[in-house]
Design a protein around this motif. Structure first.
Motif, PDB file in Angstrom:
ATOM      1  N   TRP A   1       0.828  -1.210   0.000  1.00 41.48           N
ATOM      2  CA  TRP A   1       0.000   0.000   0.000  1.00 41.48           C
ATOM      3  C   TRP A   1       0.858   1.254   0.000  1.00 41.48           C
ATOM      4  CZ3 TRP A   1      -4.585  -0.078  -1.733  1.00 41.48           C
ATOM      5  CH2 TRP A   1      -5.460  -1.137  -1.478  1.00 41.48           C
ATOM      6  N   VAL A   2       2.055   1.168   0.570  1.00 45.62           N
ATOM      7  CA  VAL A   2       2.979   2.308   0.535  1.00 45.62           C
ATOM      8  C   VAL A   2       3.346   2.624  -0.908  1.00 45.62           C
ATOM      9  CG1 VAL A   2       5.233   3.176   1.280  1.00 45.62           C
ATOM     10  CG2 VAL A   2       3.890   1.721   2.819  1.00 45.62           C
ATOM     11  N   TRP A   3       3.529   1.585  -1.711  1.00 46.38           N
ATOM     12  CA  TRP A   3       3.866   1.788  -3.119  1.00 46.38           C
ATOM     13  C   TRP A   3       2.685   2.352  -3.898  1.00 46.38           C
ATOM     14  CZ3 TRP A   3       8.716   0.787  -5.364  1.00 46.38           C
ATOM     15  CH2 TRP A   3       9.672   0.337  -4.442  1.00 46.38           C
ATOM     16  N   VAL A   4       1.489   1.914  -3.550  1.00 46.21           N
ATOM     17  CA  VAL A   4       0.298   2.529  -4.163  1.00 46.21           C
ATOM     18  C   VAL A   4       0.295   4.021  -3.863  1.00 46.21           C
ATOM     19  CG1 VAL A   4      -2.220   2.613  -4.164  1.00 46.21           C
ATOM     20  CG2 VAL A   4      -1.060   0.403  -4.022  1.00 46.21           C
ATOM     21  N   GLY A   5       0.589   4.363  -2.612  1.00 46.62           N
ATOM     22  CA  GLY A   5       0.621   5.770  -2.215  1.00 46.62           C
ATOM     23  C   GLY A   5       1.658   6.571  -2.978  1.00 46.62           C
ATOM     24  N   GLN A   6       2.817   5.949  -3.233  1.00 39.70           N
ATOM     25  CA  GLN A   6       3.870   6.637  -3.984  1.00 39.70           C
ATOM     26  C   GLN A   6       3.372   7.068  -5.361  1.00 39.70           C
ATOM     27  OE1 GLN A   6       8.232   5.568  -5.966  1.00 39.70           O
ATOM     28  NE2 GLN A   6       6.789   3.943  -5.479  1.00 39.70           N
ATOM     29  N   TYR A   7       2.725   6.142  -6.051  1.00 43.52           N
ATOM     30  CA  TYR A   7       2.245   6.449  -7.397  1.00 43.52           C
ATOM     31  C   TYR A   7       1.109   7.473  -7.363  1.00 43.52           C
ATOM     32  CZ  TYR A   7       5.015   2.364  -8.635  1.00 43.52           C
ATOM     33  OH  TYR A   7       6.051   1.473  -8.800  1.00 43.52           O
ATOM     34  N   LEU A   8       0.261   7.396  -6.349  1.00 40.03           N
ATOM     35  CA  LEU A   8      -0.840   8.352  -6.248  1.00 40.03           C
ATOM     36  C   LEU A   8      -0.329   9.761  -5.955  1.00 40.03           C
ATOM     37  CD1 LEU A   8      -3.559   6.295  -4.328  1.00 40.03           C
ATOM     38  CD2 LEU A   8      -3.425   6.803  -6.780  1.00 40.03           C
ATOM     39  N   VAL A   9       0.728   9.866  -5.148  1.00 38.75           N
ATOM     40  CA  VAL A   9       1.319  11.181  -4.864  1.00 38.75           C
ATOM     41  C   VAL A   9       1.763  11.842  -6.162  1.00 38.75           C
ATOM     42  CG1 VAL A   9       3.348  12.330  -3.885  1.00 38.75           C
ATOM     43  CG2 VAL A   9       2.023  10.748  -2.490  1.00 38.75           C
ATOM     44  N   ARG A  10       2.425  11.057  -7.011  1.00 30.83           N
ATOM     45  CA  ARG A  10       2.866  11.622  -8.290  1.00 30.83           C
ATOM     46  C   ARG A  10       1.680  12.071  -9.137  1.00 30.83           C
ATOM     47  NH1 ARG A  10       6.534   7.081  -8.691  1.00 30.83           N
ATOM     48  NH2 ARG A  10       8.585   7.677  -7.912  1.00 30.83           N
TER      49      ARG A  10
END
Length: 231
Positions: free
Chosen positions: A154-163
């Protein structure tokens, strides 16, 4: 007689690496923006093509350097491909902002892929780490590792959503320079933060007596003393 030394548990940063790839990805983007700005300042009617040429040249220099450093040709070519596609899209549309369209689509697809992988209980972080560590899919038989990889993904999902939250408004507003700056700011620094945070999530999700990523434990399998590094 001295007991054999247990391998030291690697961190996600050591497993995934990615610094060179993340840094290299920003150089062609920076070259595109600079080339485009210079061409515009000189009154060129082909500013997008000039920026694209600058991006391709820089990407080629980076690829040559990586090959000379012993990197695998396949990984180097895969690094060149997104730049070539981004340049092709921008030149085809004639809009400099479209150079960043490939990364926007890529981040949206990556966020969706990671989220779906978690839902179907095949978290992509576990898939990648399992392959790199040579454990393949054995981690899926370990309920603790499966849960830890799912949470950390989920942290990686968050990374992409931030971008996406940053890139999409800038793209809609045709802000080429701002997109270039955001691309640099949200590449290696964000990747480093994501890797560090997901490692914390993995470690905190595992029981204190779990032997670690190198030693998936199937239900009913006793944990050997050596798995904890004890003699």
């Amino acid at each position: 007689m001295t007991a054999p030394r247990t391998p030291v548990e690697p961190t996600l940063r050591e497993i995934l690496g990615g610094r060179h790839g993340a840094v290299d990805a920003t150089l062609p983007a920076g070259a595109f923006v600079v080339g485009w700005l210079v061409a515009q300042a000189l009154g060129s009617t082909s500013a997008v093509a000039v920026g694209g040429a600058a991006a391709v040249v820089v990407a080629g220099v980076v690829a040559t350097y990586r090959l000379a450093r012993g990197h695998r040709p396949r990984s180097v070519l895969l690094g060149l491909l997104p730049v070539a596609v981004a340049v092709a899209v921008a030149v085809a549309t004639g809009r400099a902002v479209d150079f960043f369209l490939v990364q926007i689509v890529s981040n949206a697809g990556s966020a969706l892929a990671f989220a779906v992988s978690i839902v179907i209980r095949w978290p992509l972080l576990g898939v990648v780490v399992g392959l790199v560590l040579g454990r393949k899919t054995r981690w899926r038989r370990d309920p603790d590792l499966l849960r830890a990889y799912g949470r950390a993904s989920w942290v990686w999902v968050g990374q992409y959503l931030v971008r996406l939250v940053v890139f999409l408004p800038l793209y809609a507003a045709d802000q080429v320079v701002a997109l270039g700056i955001a691309r640099v700011a949200l590449t290696w620094p964000l990747v480093a933060a994501c890797v560090a945070l997901s490692w914390v999530v993995v470690k905190r999700s595992l029981p204190a007596d779990h032997p670690g990523l190198l030693h998936p434990v199937a239900p009913g399998t006793p944990v050997r003393p050596n798995d904890h590094g004890e003699s």
